[in-house]
Design an enzyme around this catalytic site. Structure first.
Site, short mmCIF file in Angstrom:
data_model
loop_
_atom_site.label_atom_id
_atom_site.label_comp_id
_atom_site.label_asym_id
_atom_site.label_seq_id
_atom_site.Cartn_x
_atom_site.Cartn_y
_atom_site.Cartn_z
N GLU A 37 0.90 -1.15 0.00
CA GLU A 37 0.00 0.00 0.00
C GLU A 37 0.94 1.21 0.00
O GLU A 37 1.82 1.29 0.86
CB GLU A 37 -0.78 -0.05 1.32
CG GLU A 37 -2.13 0.55 1.28
CD GLU A 37 -2.79 0.43 2.65
OE1 GLU A 37 -3.36 1.42 3.09
OE2 GLU A 37 -2.70 -0.65 3.28
N ARG A 263 4.94 -13.08 10.04
CA ARG A 263 5.55 -11.75 9.89
C ARG A 263 6.94 -11.75 10.49
O ARG A 263 7.22 -12.50 11.42
CB ARG A 263 4.75 -10.74 10.71
CG ARG A 263 3.57 -10.17 10.06
CD ARG A 263 2.92 -9.17 11.00
NE ARG A 263 3.38 -7.81 10.74
CZ ARG A 263 2.86 -7.06 9.78
NH1 ARG A 263 1.90 -7.51 9.02
NH2 ARG A 263 3.30 -5.84 9.59
N LYS A 273 4.18 0.50 9.64
CA LYS A 273 4.26 1.79 8.96
C LYS A 273 3.63 2.90 9.78
O LYS A 273 4.10 4.03 9.78
CB LYS A 273 3.57 1.70 7.60
CG LYS A 273 4.53 1.27 6.50
CD LYS A 273 3.87 1.31 5.15
CE LYS A 273 2.99 0.11 4.95
NZ LYS A 273 2.45 -0.04 3.61
#
Ligand code: ATP
Ligand code: MG
Length: 576
Positions: A37, A263, A273
């Site tokens: 994104e 992750r 982020k």
């Protein structure tokens, strides 16, 4: 199997089975994608995903798409999309012509939404966000049907059109999938697939005031592109039934397989982020590329190499369950490992102490030969100027040394690297008693570092010729957070509580070899006996600035060795 040297993991095993002759799923094709994104800079966690997706594509001699999941106009900026491309390339990967944007599919996504409405699988809902939350139920209680759930197809199409042309304000209407309000999986309780946002998009401008939601967009984009394996992190596991539901309802040829993996988390580091953005916005760091940041741009500025990051990601592996925390020392190990091979050795004196060689001829300058990289003969040698006044590191001298101190002491002798033996005769102090200068004598017979009479010294120290040395600023870094888990905070506090006040230590008066004056920004060196350093982007030939990339001491390799030793012991005990 295609590539036997790569470590196998459960995803590569699944793919190997899929392409095996007997099965030839998707005609034996494997197409992956990395779908960021564009709402921030990439971090080392993304690197894990990049290495996995692009790595598999390389092994399968196939392609990995780079697709921007740009469905949220309020958070996205072109700056981020540009930086992401640069970072992926810097890591050493190439998407060829396969650069895509989810926003390029807005027309088609809209048609797919209409298809769902026509099939009675989606409806426009007027509930407010608060009401929707109330109707949704909880983990333990089922949700309730929206009063708008039974609108007719015609009514839904009409309402959706009115949403599209901008008749409603943000939040007044949403389009929802009609699945099951009692599902045990909350993601299936009639999730929103389109929302109203009167906001310009960085690529489609004012064309739209409704935007598709991530879950709806993601699977359809994968399918449009013919992705075969859609690899994502574990938090999307509960979204997989929804991913599959959309593709099952719609008339689409390609149904990619979503596979989740763990992750990456690193000790003393935050990989989110949102948090990284806050660190930047609240000026806890100098920017996304602050060398303390776990971003790719930060690590690049710090002096990390792409190969080090890729080797690290490979060493971490791909696990199926539970996100584990990897020690920061493990990452540093791979940085050191790579720099050891490629970085030229130079001398730098971090805490300078002046040495005057009383028996060295005034005005004389000698050129001594120094090896550039003992690990790489082709790196050659260079000349180092030697003269009457030198700088050595303050830590290499002690006036009152403890027993095991072998470096310079009053009356003691050491070897100057690539030069001569040096004896300290006198210590000069200022009024406060601080040592400001040493008066020493050298032995001209020891040029090259050996004494003809066979006498030995226990230490070799580094040095610089004072008149030739160049001044530099050096920035040393500690972890950005004091705690292994930066999110471990007291009640009511946030991660800023654990920020390390000493994460940046500036040494304003360091001396380096004169050859470094011409070093390019980003050039990496080993400062002998200190660590690996690189030229910071703020550096100029007049005002040199270096970042400490990583100190020399490898704590992780040591840990690994002990672990290995312990493991060996266990084995040998068993085998007795
Ligand atoms: P963040 O949580 O940091 O905001 P994100 O998941 O929102 O990251 P995206 O841009 O949506 O970031 O992610 C792009 C891809 O990178 C996704 O496939 C995501 O699963 C993967 N990714 C993000 N963080 C990690 C991580 N820590 N470890 C492995 N993969 C990650
Ligand atoms: Mg995300």
């Amino acid at each position: 199997m295609e590539n036997e040297t790569k470590p196998q993991d459960f995803i590569r095993e699944i793919i190997a089975k899929d392409v095996a002759k007997t099965k030839k799923k998707n005609g034996g094709r494997v197409i992956t994608r990395f779908p960021p994104e564009p709402n921030g800079y990439l971090h080392i966690g993304h690197a894990k995903s990049i290495c996995l997706n692009f790595g598999i594509a390389e092994e399968q001699k196939s392609v990995c798409h780079l697709r921007f999941d740009d469905t949220n106009p309020s958070k996205e900026e072109i700056e981020f999309a540009d930086s992401i491309q640069e970072d992926v390339r810097w890591l050493g990967f190439d998407w060829g012509e396969h650069l895509y944007y989810a926003s390029d599919y807005f027309d088609r996504l809209y048609d797919y939404a209409l298809e769902l409405i026509r099939k009675g699988k989606a409806y426009v809902c007027d509930l407010s966000p608060e009401e929707m939350r109330e109707y949704r139920g909880t983990l333990t209680e089922p949700g309730r049907d929206s009063p708008f759930r039974d609108r007719t197809v015609e009514e839904n199409i009409g309402q959706f059109e009115r949403m599209t042309v901008g008749e409603f304000e943000d939040g007044e209407r949403v389009l929802r999938a009609k699945i099951d309000m009692t599902s045990g999986n909350i993601n299936l309780r009639d999730p929103v697939i389109y929302r109203i946002q009167h906001k310009a998009h960085h690529r489609t401008g004012d064309d739209w005031c409704i935007y598709p939601m991530y879950d709806f967009t993601h699977g359809i984009s994968d399918s449009i592109e013919g992705i075969t394996h859609s690899l994502c992190t574990l938090e999307f596991e509960d979204h997989r039934p929804l991913y599959d539901w959309f593709l099952d309802q719609l008339d689409m040829d390609c149904h990619p397989q979503q596979i989740e993996f763990s992750r990456l988390n690193i000790s003393h580091t935050v990989l989110s982020k949102r948090v990284l953005r806050k660190l930047v916005e609240d000026e806890h760091v100098s920017g996304w590329d602050d060398p303390r940041m776990p971003t790719i741009v930060g690590m690049r500025r710090r002096g990390y190499t792409p190969l080090a990051i890729r080797n690290f990601c490979e060493s971490v592996g791909i696990a199926k369950k539970s996100d584990s925390v990897v020690a920061l020392a493990q990452l540093e190990h791979f940085v050191r490992d790579d720099l050891n091979r490629v970085a030229a050795r130079v001398m730098a004196v971090m805490r300078p102490l002046k040495v005057v060689i009383t028996n060295y001829p005034e005005g004389q300058v000698e050129e001594l030969e120094a090896i550039n990289n003992p690990e790489d003969e082709s790196a050659g040698t260079r000349k180092l100027p030697f003269s009457k006044e030198l700088y050595i590191d303050r830590e290499d001298f002690m006036e009152n040394p403890p027993k095991k101190f072998f470096r310079l002491t009053p009356g003691g002798e050491v070897r100057l690297r690539y030069a001569y033996f040096l004896r300290c005769d006198d210590v000069v102090k200022d009024d406060s008693g601080e040592v400001v200068e040493l008066h020493c004598s050298y032995d001209p017979e020891t040029r090259g570092g050996q004494a003809p009479d066979g006498r030995k010294v226990k230490a070799t120290i580094h040095w610089l010729s004072a008149q030739h040395a160049r001044r530099a600023e050096v920035r040393e870094y500690n972890t950005l957070f004091t705690k292994e888990d930066p999110n471990d905070v007291s009640e009511g506090a946030d991660f800023t509580e654990n920020l390390n006040a000493e994460s940046l230590v500036v040494l304003p008066k360091v001396f380096v070899e004169p050859s470094l004056a011409g070093a390019k920004i980003g050039a990496r060196f080993q400062f002998e006996r200190e660590g690996y350093y690189c030229v910071d982007l703020e550096s100029t030939p007049e005002a040199l600035v270096f970042n400490c990339t990583v100190p020399l001491r490898d704590t992780w390799a040591k840990v690994k060795k002990t672990v290995r030793k312990v493991a060996k012991k266990k084995v040998s005990k068993k085998s007795i």
